[in-house]
Motif scaffolding. Structure first.
Motif, PDB file in Angstrom:
ATOM      1  N   SER A 102     -21.890 -13.675  15.830  1.00 46.32           N
ATOM      2  CA  SER A 102     -22.242 -12.960  14.966  1.00 46.32           C
ATOM      3  C   SER A 102     -22.980 -13.397  13.660  1.00 46.32           C
ATOM      4  O   SER A 102     -23.647 -12.734  12.902  1.00 46.32           O
ATOM      5  CB  SER A 102     -20.960 -11.892  14.466  1.00 46.32           C
ATOM      6  N   GLY A 103     -22.965 -14.750  13.463  1.00 48.27           N
ATOM      7  CA  GLY A 103     -23.417 -15.357  12.606  1.00 48.27           C
ATOM      8  C   GLY A 103     -22.910 -15.929  11.648  1.00 48.27           C
ATOM      9  O   GLY A 103     -23.486 -17.111  10.935  1.00 48.27           O
ATOM     10  N   ALA A 104     -21.452 -15.964  11.569  1.00 50.31           N
ATOM     11  CA  ALA A 104     -20.695 -16.490  10.500  1.00 50.31           C
ATOM     12  C   ALA A 104     -20.438 -18.055  10.745  1.00 50.31           C
ATOM     13  O   ALA A 104     -20.691 -18.635   9.895  1.00 50.31           O
ATOM     14  CB  ALA A 104     -19.218 -15.547  10.256  1.00 50.31           C
ATOM     15  N   ARG A 105     -20.204 -18.160  11.911  1.00 47.60           N
ATOM     16  CA  ARG A 105     -19.825 -19.860  12.304  1.00 47.60           C
ATOM     17  C   ARG A 105     -21.196 -20.420  12.337  1.00 47.60           C
ATOM     18  O   ARG A 105     -21.214 -21.767  11.853  1.00 47.60           O
ATOM     19  CB  ARG A 105     -19.131 -19.723  13.569  1.00 47.60           C
ATOM     20  N   ALA A 106     -22.303 -19.763  12.695  1.00 48.77           N
ATOM     21  CA  ALA A 106     -23.455 -20.447  12.592  1.00 48.77           C
ATOM     22  C   ALA A 106     -23.906 -20.997  11.204  1.00 48.77           C
ATOM     23  O   ALA A 106     -24.335 -22.020  10.847  1.00 48.77           O
ATOM     24  CB  ALA A 106     -24.851 -19.598  13.081  1.00 48.77           C
ATOM     25  N   GLY A 107     -23.752 -19.841  10.137  1.00 50.85           N
ATOM     26  CA  GLY A 107     -23.935 -20.303   8.906  1.00 50.85           C
ATOM     27  C   GLY A 107     -23.158 -21.446   8.254  1.00 50.85           C
ATOM     28  O   GLY A 107     -23.488 -22.155   7.588  1.00 50.85           O
ATOM     29  N   ALA A 108     -21.593 -21.353   8.709  1.00 51.50           N
ATOM     30  CA  ALA A 108     -20.798 -22.649   8.438  1.00 51.50           C
ATOM     31  C   ALA A 108     -21.556 -23.999   9.169  1.00 51.50           C
ATOM     32  O   ALA A 108     -21.343 -25.279   8.318  1.00 51.50           O
ATOM     33  CB  ALA A 108     -19.328 -22.303   8.970  1.00 51.50           C
ATOM     34  N   ALA A 109     -21.990 -23.648  10.194  1.00 48.41           N
ATOM     35  CA  ALA A 109     -22.455 -24.940  10.983  1.00 48.41           C
ATOM     36  C   ALA A 109     -23.791 -25.472  10.365  1.00 48.41           C
ATOM     37  O   ALA A 109     -24.047 -26.532  10.172  1.00 48.41           O
ATOM     38  CB  ALA A 109     -22.885 -24.521  12.564  1.00 48.41           C
ATOM     39  N   ILE A 110     -24.708 -24.637   9.623  1.00 47.27           N
ATOM     40  CA  ILE A 110     -25.875 -24.915   8.922  1.00 47.27           C
ATOM     41  C   ILE A 110     -25.586 -25.632   7.784  1.00 47.27           C
ATOM     42  O   ILE A 110     -26.076 -26.664   7.384  1.00 47.27           O
ATOM     43  CB  ILE A 110     -26.915 -23.722   8.624  1.00 47.27           C
ATOM     44  N   ASP A 111     -24.455 -25.113   7.163  1.00 47.15           N
ATOM     45  CA  ASP A 111     -23.981 -25.813   5.961  1.00 47.15           C
ATOM     46  C   ASP A 111     -23.463 -27.211   6.137  1.00 47.15           C
ATOM     47  O   ASP A 111     -23.788 -28.153   5.122  1.00 47.15           O
ATOM     48  CB  ASP A 111     -22.799 -25.104   5.287  1.00 47.15           C
ATOM     49  N   LEU A 112     -22.710 -27.600   7.210  1.00 47.43           N
ATOM     50  CA  LEU A 112     -22.518 -28.754   7.475  1.00 47.43           C
ATOM     51  C   LEU A 112     -23.567 -29.639   7.948  1.00 47.43           C
ATOM     52  O   LEU A 112     -23.613 -30.916   7.441  1.00 47.43           O
ATOM     53  CB  LEU A 112     -21.407 -28.703   9.072  1.00 47.43           C
ATOM     54  N   MET A 113     -24.730 -29.144   8.699  1.00 47.43           N
ATOM     55  CA  MET A 113     -25.895 -29.840   8.861  1.00 47.43           C
ATOM     56  C   MET A 113     -26.478 -30.423   7.692  1.00 47.43           C
ATOM     57  O   MET A 113     -27.022 -31.389   7.599  1.00 47.43           O
ATOM     58  CB  MET A 113     -26.650 -29.073   9.887  1.00 47.43           C
ATOM     59  N   LEU A 114     -26.771 -29.424   6.638  1.00 46.02           N
ATOM     60  CA  LEU A 114     -27.425 -29.628   5.389  1.00 46.02           C
ATOM     61  C   LEU A 114     -26.815 -30.692   4.541  1.00 46.02           C
ATOM     62  O   LEU A 114     -27.222 -31.706   3.968  1.00 46.02           O
ATOM     63  CB  LEU A 114     -27.612 -28.388   4.780  1.00 46.02           C
ATOM     64  N   SER A 115     -25.208 -30.811   4.624  1.00 45.30           N
ATOM     65  CA  SER A 115     -24.561 -31.628   3.874  1.00 45.30           C
ATOM     66  C   SER A 115     -24.740 -32.941   4.751  1.00 45.30           C
ATOM     67  O   SER A 115     -24.173 -34.167   3.879  1.00 45.30           O
ATOM     68  CB  SER A 115     -23.151 -31.080   3.875  1.00 45.30           C
TER      69      SER A 115
END
Length: 198
Positions: A102-115
């Motif tokens: 739905s997009g929530a885990r994708a958002g968390a994964a993007i945060d991990l990638m950016l960090s």
């Protein structure tokens, strides 16, 4: 006909227009992520726009069907480091889409990638639920190797890609940064305008 806007104390169209502009243009930047509609996602796949499409769901979810051309990275949002599957895709020239259900885990994964030093354009492609609701099919083929991964012999370093960029690609980048008419706030504001001019 006048519509009173709660908490603003006025039906001033200029004030409401400013609010609409903020919600459409500024709010996605504040959120720190750019979202793709299913149509934008589909068109990007057809145009070979993305260096990698990352599915961050579980293996069971992956086996039930996934978006075409995806690279499966099992539960990336719950990992503490970047797996080998997408190492090498950190460069600023890369264009990446991450999706889940739905997009929530994708958002968390993007945060991990950016960090972890990912500097490219990273889109939240939302999820398979939005994808199928828009009428697009899921597939059951194998996970593909990310073409920007260090494990792919044909992967070009960012410096080479940037040297080969043309004025046409720069024009496309400007065009793609425009707000999407699929943005939910666009429809809210558009409906309000139609209501006011009746």
């Amino acid at each position: 006909i006048s519509w009173h806007i709660p908490y603003l104390g006025t039906s001033n169209p200029i004030l409401f227009g400013t609010l609409c502009f903020f919600l459409i243009h500024i709010q996605p930047l504040v959120a720190g992520q750019q979202f793709l509609s299913p149509l934008e996602f589909y068109n990007g796949i057809q145009n070979n726009t993305f260096d990698v499409i990352i599915d961050v769901r579980t293996l069971d979810e992956w086996n039930q069907g996934h978006i075409q051309n995806a690279t499966f990275v099992d539960s990336l949002s719950s990992q503490s480091s970047i797996p080998i599957d997408i190492q090498g895709c950190e460069g600023a020239c890369r264009t990446i889409v991450v999706y889940c259900r739905s997009g929530a885990r994708a958002g968390a994964a993007i945060d991990l990638m950016l960090s972890n030093g990912f500097d490219g354009t990273i889109y939240n492609g939302q999820g398979t639920s939005q994808w199928t609701s828009a009428g697009y099919d899921l597939v059951n083929d194998d996970s593909i190797d990310a073409k920007c991964s260090v494990g792919v012999d044909t992967a070009l370093p960012c410096q080479t890609i940037q040297e080969n960029m043309t004025d046409t690609s720069e024009e496309n980048e400007v065009t793609s940064s425009a707000p999407s008419f699929h943005h939910p706030w666009f429809f809210l504001c558009y409906t309000w305008v139609l209501f006011m001019i009746r």
